[in-house]
Design an enzyme around this catalytic site. Structure first.
Site, short mmCIF file in Angstrom:
data_model
loop_
_atom_site.label_atom_id
_atom_site.label_comp_id
_atom_site.label_asym_id
_atom_site.label_seq_id
_atom_site.Cartn_x
_atom_site.Cartn_y
_atom_site.Cartn_z
N SER A 205 0.81 -0.89 -0.09
CA SER A 205 0.11 0.65 -0.03
C SER A 205 1.21 1.47 0.12
O SER A 205 1.85 1.46 0.18
CB SER A 205 -0.89 0.22 1.38
OG SER A 205 -1.96 -0.68 1.26
N ARG A 206 0.33 2.20 -0.09
CA ARG A 206 0.91 3.75 -0.51
C ARG A 206 0.71 3.88 1.39
O ARG A 206 0.28 3.73 1.74
CB ARG A 206 0.18 4.12 -1.10
CG ARG A 206 0.80 4.43 -2.90
CD ARG A 206 0.58 5.36 -4.03
NE ARG A 206 0.77 5.25 -4.92
CZ ARG A 206 1.82 5.04 -5.83
NH1 ARG A 206 2.57 5.09 -4.75
NH2 ARG A 206 2.12 5.14 -6.97
N ALA A 207 1.31 5.64 1.39
CA ALA A 207 1.10 5.68 3.07
C ALA A 207 -0.46 5.27 2.88
O ALA A 207 -1.37 6.50 1.94
CB ALA A 207 1.54 6.83 3.22
N ILE A 208 -1.27 6.44 4.39
CA ILE A 208 -2.50 5.82 4.60
C ILE A 208 -2.64 7.98 5.74
O ILE A 208 -2.18 8.75 5.59
CB ILE A 208 -3.15 4.97 5.79
CG1 ILE A 208 -3.48 3.17 4.44
CG2 ILE A 208 -4.92 5.65 6.00
CD1 ILE A 208 -3.96 2.57 5.36
N SER A 210 0.57 7.84 7.28
CA SER A 210 1.76 7.51 7.70
C SER A 210 2.84 8.23 6.94
O SER A 210 2.65 9.06 5.67
CB SER A 210 2.80 6.05 8.17
OG SER A 210 2.44 5.87 6.58
N THR A 214 5.04 1.70 1.86
CA THR A 214 6.13 1.04 1.70
C THR A 214 6.41 0.84 -0.15
O THR A 214 7.50 0.93 -0.76
CB THR A 214 5.75 -0.55 1.91
OG1 THR A 214 6.03 -1.24 2.99
CG2 THR A 214 6.62 -1.86 0.99
N ASP A 267 -8.05 4.74 11.12
CA ASP A 267 -7.15 3.25 11.17
C ASP A 267 -7.79 2.46 11.35
O ASP A 267 -7.50 2.21 13.26
CB ASP A 267 -5.64 3.20 11.01
CG ASP A 267 -4.96 1.78 9.85
OD1 ASP A 267 -5.74 1.48 9.20
OD2 ASP A 267 -4.10 1.67 9.81
N SER A 275 -8.49 -5.27 5.38
CA SER A 275 -7.28 -4.79 4.49
C SER A 275 -6.57 -5.60 4.10
O SER A 275 -5.85 -6.56 2.67
CB SER A 275 -7.25 -3.29 4.68
OG SER A 275 -6.63 -2.73 4.11
N LYS A 299 0.84 2.26 17.27
CA LYS A 299 -0.75 1.68 16.62
C LYS A 299 -1.09 0.74 18.23
O LYS A 299 -1.96 0.85 18.38
CB LYS A 299 -0.93 0.57 15.56
CG LYS A 299 -1.12 2.41 13.83
CD LYS A 299 -1.57 1.34 12.89
CE LYS A 299 -0.96 2.14 11.85
NZ LYS A 299 -1.73 0.88 10.06
#
Length: 504
Positions: A205-208, A210, A214, A267, A275, A299
């Site tokens: 995934s791309r950043a949510i 953060s 990655t 989140d 997810s 988290k």
């Protein structure tokens, strides 16, 4: 196509970027607004030939558009595959029946399996507005999803998009639930696992919430926007890949939900499990390792929370035919030195290249995870996996495989940090005793990460480091003076996010 029909409009391109949101722009005094009763923010169906999308109406009161004309946001032009000058048809959006289940959830009524299937299907088809998706995300937040609801949600997400099949008994993957700056083990693990002869079709995934996801980190070194066909060919050739999951529509509803979660800075645990595991199952994985960092500002705050998550991950995995192993790790401080896409990528390369000053904590964490994966896959004996992973890394086989995967994905490039830099100095002498991961991550985001890939933080003083007054604790990197100023303004408004205890 005749132009005197009230619900048909000729397109004009205004070049309006709304990121991911479909929007249609129409004059307030147009016949279509009068005859159909459309008002600003109405959700309407826009059709061209046999294709249609749902878009939010924006009413224009100036002469930007002429009578009988409409415009679309850039993403809507792309999704509808339509050009300027062509004619579109607009119509009312039918009531979204599945949203009644979201309303019921707000009043503590549980989701049924059928309800979640309909909700995820409607989200995937673009029928939900971002406000309605935000309502769904909020209704599911906290501990609001029971185990059976998480299972139903995971299955619905898997069914919402494409699925990969590899026709092999073991397809292995890993995922970190996040919340820990710099914890970028994937680009180290993938080439180790592929060099061991295993198959690892890694989609990330791309950043949510953060400073870097990655996929954002890997993209500073090689292309990640790969099609399903490209992934299949690269994995067939190299044994592994490092792709952005959003491009290949594996569990596509999840990507839409993530976009809204990012805006809300939310989140949810249940949605996070659904997810992660829906993406793994859709990518064809049979086994996956979950890294759960635990720390005061990660988290997951306590071991008890981690154990509960472990139970949920394994139970949901079992229900969808996915074998899940969980590794609970230290989440008290950043991993490595970089926080932000390019800076994290430089850490990754330092480990892969076996540089003497490579971050030891990042290397050790990657080897532990890779070792567990090798044991689960039967390539290494119990408790021997880390040693096998270390051999593959330190022999140079992992680096060679990393470069091969990058070349197959479109080529390798060196990540470049931003040019503007500012050292943050220790206000006193002593020993670093505590680090607030969230505040450190926020500084990196305010500096421009992940949108500006070279921005972020180079962190120099992990817990236990002895520092002298005036010694740099970390360096902020930014591509613009404005973003650097935002980061420094926040930095100056917050205290004690890096605690220094006097030496005894």
């Amino acid at each position: 196509m005749p132009e005197n029909v009230s619900n048909i409009l000729r397109l004009r391109k205004l070049g309006i970027d709304t990121q991911n949101e479909n929007m249609i722009f129409v004059r307030a005094d147009s016949e279509v607004c009068r005859s159909e009763g459309f008002t600003a923010s109405t959700r309407i169906v826009v059709s061209f030939k046999d294709r249609s999308i749902v878009a939010t109406l924006i009413v224009i009161t100036s002469d930007l558009l002429h009578d009988g004309e409409a415009s679309l946001s850039e993403i809507a032009f792309s999704r509808l595959q339509v050009k300027e000058g062509e004619h579109i048809r607009v119509a009312h959006l039918r009531p979204i029946l599945s949203f009644s289940a979201v309303r019921a959830k707000m009043f503590d009524k549980k989701f049924t399996e059928q309800a979640l299937k309909h909700i995820i299907s409607d989200i995937t088809e673009g029928l939900y507005s971002y406000i309605e998706i935000a309502a769904f995300v909020t209704a599911c937040s906290g501990d609001n999803l029971a185990l059976d609801e998480v299972i139903y949600l995971t299955k619905a997400m898997i069914d919402s998009g494409s699925k990969l099949s590899w026709h092999k008994p073991i397809i292995i993957d890993k995922h970190c639930i996040g919340g820990l700056p710099g914890n970028r083990t994937t680009p180290i693990i993938v080439p180790i696992i592929a060099a061991a002869g295993l198959t690892i079709p890694k989609t990330s995934s791309r950043a949510i919430t953060s400073p870097a996801g990655t996929a954002d980190v890997i993209e500073t070194m090689t292309p990640v926007n790969l099609s399903i066909e490209q992934i299949q060919e690269i994995v067939r050739q190299e044994g592994g890949c490092m792709a952005w999951g959003g491009e290949v529509k594996l569990s596509p509803a999840d990507d839409i939900i993530i976009y809204v979660e990012k805006a809300l800075d939310v989140d949810s645990a249940g949605q996070m499990i659904a997810s992660v595991l829906s993406k793994k199952a859709a990518a064809g994985s049979t086994h996956t390792i979950i890294d759960i960092p635990v720390g005061e500002t990660a988290k997951v705050h306590t071991k008890e929370e981690a154990f509960l998550l472990e139970y949920y991950f394994k139970a949901v995995g079992l229900s969808i035919g996915l074998e899940v192993e969980v590794l609970i790790t230290d989440g008290s401080q950043p991993v490595g030195r970089g926080i932000g896409p390019a800076l994290e990528a430089r850490d990754v390369l330092a480990v892969l290249r076996n540089e003497p000053d490579a971050p030891a904590d990042l290397k050790d964490r990657a080897l532990k995870l890779a070792g567990l994966m090798l044991e689960v896959a039967g390539v290494a004996d119990k408790s021997k996996g880390k040693l096998k992973a270390q051999e593959l890394l330190e022999s140079g086989q992992a680096l060679e495989k990393f470069y091969s995967i990058c070349q197959a994905q479109g080529g390798f490039k060196e990540p470049e940090p931003a040019t503007l830099q500012h050292d943050v100095l220790a206000p006193t002498s002593g020993i670093i005793s505590r680090i607030d991961n969230r505040r450190l991550a926020k500084i990196a985001k305010l500096a421009g990460a992940p949108k500006a890939p070279g921005s972020g933080i180079h962190f120099k003083t992990p817990i236990g480091t002895k520092v002298q007054k005036g010694q740099p604790l970390f360096t902020i990197y930014s591509e613009t003076q404005g973003e650097l100023s935002f980061a420094l303004e926040f930095l100056n408004s917050t205290d004690h996010f890096i605690q220094i205890e006097p030496e005894r």
